[in-house]
Enzyme design. Structure first.
Site, PDB file in Angstrom:
ATOM      1  N   LEU A  75       0.798  -1.222   0.000  1.00  0.00           N
ATOM      2  CA  LEU A  75       0.000   0.000   0.000  1.00  0.00           C
ATOM      3  C   LEU A  75       0.834   1.276   0.000  1.00  0.00           C
ATOM      4  CD1 LEU A  75      -2.840  -1.195   2.390  1.00  0.00           C
ATOM      5  CD2 LEU A  75      -2.771  -1.234  -0.109  1.00  0.00           C
ATOM      6  N   CYS A  76       2.132   1.148  -0.261  1.00  0.00           N
ATOM      7  CA  CYS A  76       2.994   2.337  -0.371  1.00  0.00           C
ATOM      8  C   CYS A  76       2.826   2.980  -1.740  1.00  0.00           C
ATOM      9  CB  CYS A  76       4.461   1.956  -0.192  1.00  0.00           C
ATOM     10  SG  CYS A  76       4.924   1.699   1.510  1.00  0.00           S
ATOM     11  N   HIS A  77       2.894   4.297  -1.750  1.00  0.00           N
ATOM     12  CA  HIS A  77       2.831   5.037  -3.014  1.00  0.00           C
ATOM     13  C   HIS A  77       4.208   5.038  -3.674  1.00  0.00           C
ATOM     14  CE1 HIS A  77      -0.598   6.674  -0.780  1.00  0.00           C
ATOM     15  NE2 HIS A  77      -1.120   6.948  -1.951  1.00  0.00           N
ATOM     16  N   MET A 113       8.760   4.602   5.120  1.00  0.00           N
ATOM     17  CA  MET A 113       8.874   3.218   4.671  1.00  0.00           C
ATOM     18  C   MET A 113      10.099   3.013   3.779  1.00  0.00           C
ATOM     19  SD  MET A 113       6.611   1.718   6.320  1.00  0.00           S
ATOM     20  CE  MET A 113       6.908   0.111   5.603  1.00  0.00           C
ATOM     21  N   GLU A 114      10.418   4.026   2.987  1.00  0.00           N
ATOM     22  CA  GLU A 114      11.593   3.935   2.119  1.00  0.00           C
ATOM     23  C   GLU A 114      12.880   3.888   2.949  1.00  0.00           C
ATOM     24  OE1 GLU A 114       8.223   5.019  -0.340  1.00  0.00           O
ATOM     25  OE2 GLU A 114       8.896   5.733   1.619  1.00  0.00           O
ATOM     26  N   ASP A 128      23.594 -11.728   3.583  1.00  0.00           N
ATOM     27  CA  ASP A 128      23.721 -12.606   2.416  1.00  0.00           C
ATOM     28  C   ASP A 128      25.174 -12.785   2.006  1.00  0.00           C
ATOM     29  OD1 ASP A 128      22.749 -14.135   0.140  1.00  0.00           O
ATOM     30  OD2 ASP A 128      23.333 -12.396  -1.058  1.00  0.00           O
TER      31      ASP A 128
END
Length: 158
Positions: A75-77, A113-114, A128
């Site tokens: 739901l992030c733009h 969020m970014e 990793d």
């Protein structure tokens, strides 16, 4: 805290309409840490890892992740980012690498969020690249430190 913006009146998930919001400069800063064995830390710090420059590759992965957040979090733009930086502080005493990501945009919604995605993917990339020698690494304290811009204004972790 009772009004979750990603749900409509019927309780269904939806993407928040930011069309009526003012365009402002927005910044978010997030952080996180990865803790590893001393031997693993030394390989990363000294650049002796056979896979190459662990921190350089992790930095690029974090930057790329910030740009792809809308592809990962439903739901992030999608945003046109104006700045993404990923910085490290190495602590040999605790055999840990601290990551801080700063993300900026000029837009109608924030970049928290970014910034969080950049930190997490940066730490995942370190994991990793080093898992062949240290599967027990721990990622911890991934959190938002600060955000500025928009209707809610400035917020900083105390």
């Amino acid at each position: 805290m009772t009004d979750l913006t990603h749900f409509n009146q019927a309780g269904e998930a939806h993407m928040v309409d930011v069309g009526g919001k003012a365009t402002t400069d927005r910044v978010a800063i997030a952080e996180g840490t990865i803790v590893m064995l001393s031997e693993t830390f030394n390989l990363v710090e000294q650049g002796g890892h056979k896979k190459g420059d662990v921190l350089g590759i992790a930095r690029i992965a974090g930057i790329m992740a910030a740009k792809k957040t809308a592809d990962l979090v439903p739901l992030c733009h999608p945003l046109a980012l104006t700045k993404v930086s990923v910085d490290f502080v190495l602590d040999s005493e605790t055999a840990s690498i601290h990551c801080r990501a700063t993300v900026g945009t000029s837009g109608q919604t924030g970049v928290e969020m970014e910034a969080l995605t950049a930190v997490q993917v940066t730490l995942l990339t370190i994991y990793d690249m080093c898992k062949a020698v240290d599967k027990g690494m721990t990622m911890t304290n991934i959190r938002l430190l600060e955000k500025a811009g928009g209707k809610s204004g400035h917020w900083q972790r105390s």
